[in-house]
Design an enzyme around this catalytic site. Structure first.
Site, PDB file in Angstrom:
ATOM      1  N   GLU A   1       0.828  -1.212   0.000  1.00 18.50           N
ATOM      2  CA  GLU A   1       0.000   0.000   0.000  1.00 18.50           C
ATOM      3  C   GLU A   1       0.861   1.260   0.000  1.00 18.50           C
ATOM      4  O   GLU A   1       2.010   1.242   0.438  1.00 18.50           O
ATOM      5  CB  GLU A   1      -0.895   0.013   1.254  1.00 18.50           C
ATOM      6  CG  GLU A   1      -2.331  -0.370   0.998  1.00 18.50           C
ATOM      7  CD  GLU A   1      -3.149   0.697   0.262  1.00 18.50           C
ATOM      8  OE1 GLU A   1      -2.584   1.521  -0.486  1.00 18.50           O
ATOM      9  OE2 GLU A   1      -4.368   0.687   0.446  1.00 18.50           O
ATOM     10  N   ASP A   2       0.274   2.336  -0.509  1.00 18.86           N
ATOM     11  CA  ASP A   2       0.956   3.631  -0.445  1.00 18.86           C
ATOM     12  C   ASP A   2       0.821   4.246   0.945  1.00 18.86           C
ATOM     13  O   ASP A   2       1.790   4.720   1.520  1.00 18.86           O
ATOM     14  CB  ASP A   2       0.413   4.594  -1.521  1.00 18.86           C
ATOM     15  CG  ASP A   2      -1.111   4.701  -1.524  1.00 18.86           C
ATOM     16  OD1 ASP A   2      -1.783   3.979  -0.756  1.00 18.86           O
ATOM     17  OD2 ASP A   2      -1.638   5.507  -2.321  1.00 18.86           O
TER      18      ASP A   2
ATOM     19  N   PHE B   1      -2.864  16.045   4.389  1.00 20.16           N
ATOM     20  CA  PHE B   1      -2.990  15.436   3.060  1.00 20.16           C
ATOM     21  C   PHE B   1      -1.645  15.491   2.346  1.00 20.16           C
ATOM     22  O   PHE B   1      -1.101  16.557   2.118  1.00 20.16           O
ATOM     23  CB  PHE B   1      -4.069  16.132   2.239  1.00 20.16           C
ATOM     24  CG  PHE B   1      -4.481  15.338   1.048  1.00 20.16           C
ATOM     25  CD1 PHE B   1      -5.313  14.234   1.187  1.00 20.16           C
ATOM     26  CD2 PHE B   1      -3.999  15.660  -0.213  1.00 20.16           C
ATOM     27  CE1 PHE B   1      -5.674  13.473   0.089  1.00 20.16           C
ATOM     28  CE2 PHE B   1      -4.357  14.893  -1.321  1.00 20.16           C
ATOM     29  CZ  PHE B   1      -5.195  13.798  -1.162  1.00 20.16           C
TER      30      PHE B   1
ATOM     31  N   ASP C   1      -4.626   5.167   6.144  1.00 19.05           N
ATOM     32  CA  ASP C   1      -5.212   6.318   6.830  1.00 19.05           C
ATOM     33  C   ASP C   1      -6.264   5.788   7.813  1.00 19.05           C
ATOM     34  O   ASP C   1      -5.926   5.415   8.940  1.00 19.05           O
ATOM     35  CB  ASP C   1      -5.802   7.252   5.767  1.00 19.05           C
ATOM     36  CG  ASP C   1      -6.259   8.583   6.313  1.00 19.05           C
ATOM     37  OD1 ASP C   1      -6.115   8.808   7.521  1.00 19.05           O
ATOM     38  OD2 ASP C   1      -6.786   9.409   5.540  1.00 19.05           O
TER      39      ASP C   1
ATOM     40  N   ARG D   1       1.275  12.230  -8.684  1.00 21.85           N
ATOM     41  CA  ARG D   1       1.658  10.842  -8.399  1.00 21.85           C
ATOM     42  C   ARG D   1       3.089  10.559  -8.825  1.00 21.85           C
ATOM     43  O   ARG D   1       3.748   9.680  -8.299  1.00 21.85           O
ATOM     44  CB  ARG D   1       0.753   9.861  -9.172  1.00 21.85           C
ATOM     45  CG  ARG D   1      -0.675   9.799  -8.700  1.00 21.85           C
ATOM     46  CD  ARG D   1      -1.355   8.586  -9.339  1.00 21.85           C
ATOM     47  NE  ARG D   1      -2.814   8.661  -9.303  1.00 21.85           N
ATOM     48  CZ  ARG D   1      -3.554   8.284  -8.271  1.00 21.85           C
ATOM     49  NH1 ARG D   1      -2.988   7.811  -7.182  1.00 21.85           N
ATOM     50  NH2 ARG D   1      -4.869   8.375  -8.316  1.00 21.85           N
TER      51      ARG D   1
HETATM   52  P1  XMP Z   1      -7.985   4.160   4.192  1.00 27.55           P
HETATM   53  O1  XMP Z   1      -9.036   3.135   3.936  1.00 27.55           O
HETATM   54  O2  XMP Z   1      -6.839   3.672   5.019  1.00 27.55           O
HETATM   55  O3  XMP Z   1      -7.544   4.517   2.753  1.00 27.55           O
HETATM   56  O4  XMP Z   1      -8.558   5.454   4.736  1.00 27.55           O
HETATM   57  C1  XMP Z   1      -6.274   4.729   2.365  1.00 27.55           C
HETATM   58  C2  XMP Z   1      -6.370   5.331   0.997  1.00 27.55           C
HETATM   59  O5  XMP Z   1      -6.858   6.672   1.080  1.00 27.55           O
HETATM   60  C3  XMP Z   1      -6.098   7.521   0.279  1.00 27.55           C
HETATM   61  N1  XMP Z   1      -5.397   8.508   1.128  1.00 27.55           N
HETATM   62  C4  XMP Z   1      -4.648   9.513   0.682  1.00 27.55           C
HETATM   63  N2  XMP Z   1      -4.317   9.870  -0.572  1.00 27.55           N
HETATM   64  N3  XMP Z   1      -3.022  11.651   0.286  1.00 27.55           N
HETATM   65  C5  XMP Z   1      -3.512  10.960  -0.761  1.00 27.55           C
HETATM   66  O6  XMP Z   1      -3.206  11.296  -1.893  1.00 27.55           O
HETATM   67  C6  XMP Z   1      -3.304  11.362   1.580  1.00 27.55           C
HETATM   68  O7  XMP Z   1      -2.837  12.031   2.497  1.00 27.55           O
HETATM   69  C7  XMP Z   1      -4.162  10.221   1.782  1.00 27.55           C
HETATM   70  N4  XMP Z   1      -4.645   9.626   2.897  1.00 27.55           N
HETATM   71  C8  XMP Z   1      -5.392   8.578   2.454  1.00 27.55           C
HETATM   72  C9  XMP Z   1      -5.116   6.631  -0.446  1.00 27.55           C
HETATM   73  O8  XMP Z   1      -5.644   6.286  -1.699  1.00 27.55           O
HETATM   74  C10 XMP Z   1      -5.000   5.401   0.401  1.00 27.55           C
HETATM   75  O9  XMP Z   1      -4.694   4.229  -0.317  1.00 27.55           O
HETATM   76 MG    MG Z   2      -4.384   3.632  -2.131  1.00 26.08          MG
END
Ligand code: XMP
Ligand code: MG
Length: 180
Positions: free
Chosen positions: A98-99, A151, A102, A164
């Protein structure tokens, strides 16, 4: 694009160094096995690409694309599979790549899904962890960096599908959002 950044949180060098370390750890953990790395699209693409090059055991890779129901920043916890795996998970050692974690809702859904599909083991490696955002009790097996509850963009993470392709992770200037 650098002019759009308020702050760079994690440099390209820091990311690459950490990815090497994670690759070595995973190689040791799965030595003699053939794990299935599942990248979560689109954000995990750069991390997946760099990580597999630092792993010196055989791995299989596949990707899933999921989206949470309900638009906006608050995710409902319901997850829709946009693109499923091409690979059978039964009996496999699955490593979800995962990236960022959150709320943890996406990941807890995927972990349950792979357990239901009878994976032998399911573990999680994430480049970034935002523990303050957590809505479910979920701790990744490996995390590269802890980030504050802001963010962040870059290295796979987007704002409106942009940024990205940055090789680093940072926070945008507020006027970038306001311009939308
Ligand atoms: P969860 O389910 O853990 O989801 O809330 C994680 C996904 O939410 C997106 N995400 C972000 N994307 N900057 C982003 O560009 C952020 O700070 C961020 N926080 C959450 C992301 O797609 C991740 O896989
Ligand atoms: Mg993601």
């Amino acid at each position: 694009m650098k002019n759009d950044m308020r702050e760079i949180l994690i440099t390209e060098e820091e990311i690459q160094e950490k990815v090497k370390l994670l690759g070595r750890e995973i190689s040791n953990e799965y030595d003699g096995k053939f794990p299935l790395f599942v990248g979560v699209l689109k954000g995990a693409l750069p991390f997946m690409a760099d990580l597999i090059k630092q792993v010196d055991i055989h791995v299989e890779i596949d990707f899933m694309d999921v989206s949470s129901y309900g638009k906006g920043t608050v995710s409902s916890g319901e997850v829709k599979i946009v693109k499923d795996l091409n690979t059978k998970v039964e009996g496999r050692d699955v490593v979800i790549v995962e990236d960022i974690i959150d709320s943890g809702l996406t990941l807890s859904y995927l972990i349950e899904l792979f357990k239901y599909r009878k994976a032998k083991s399911v573990k999680v490696v994430t480049l970034l962890d935002k523990p303050e955002g957590r809505k479910v009790d979920l701790v990744p097996d490996r995390a590269g960096f802890i980030v504050p509850d802001e963010f962040v963009v870059g290295y796979g993470l987007d704002f409106a599908e942009r940024y990205r392709n940055l090789p680093y992770v940072g926070v945008l200037k507020p006027e970038i959002y306001e311009g939308e």
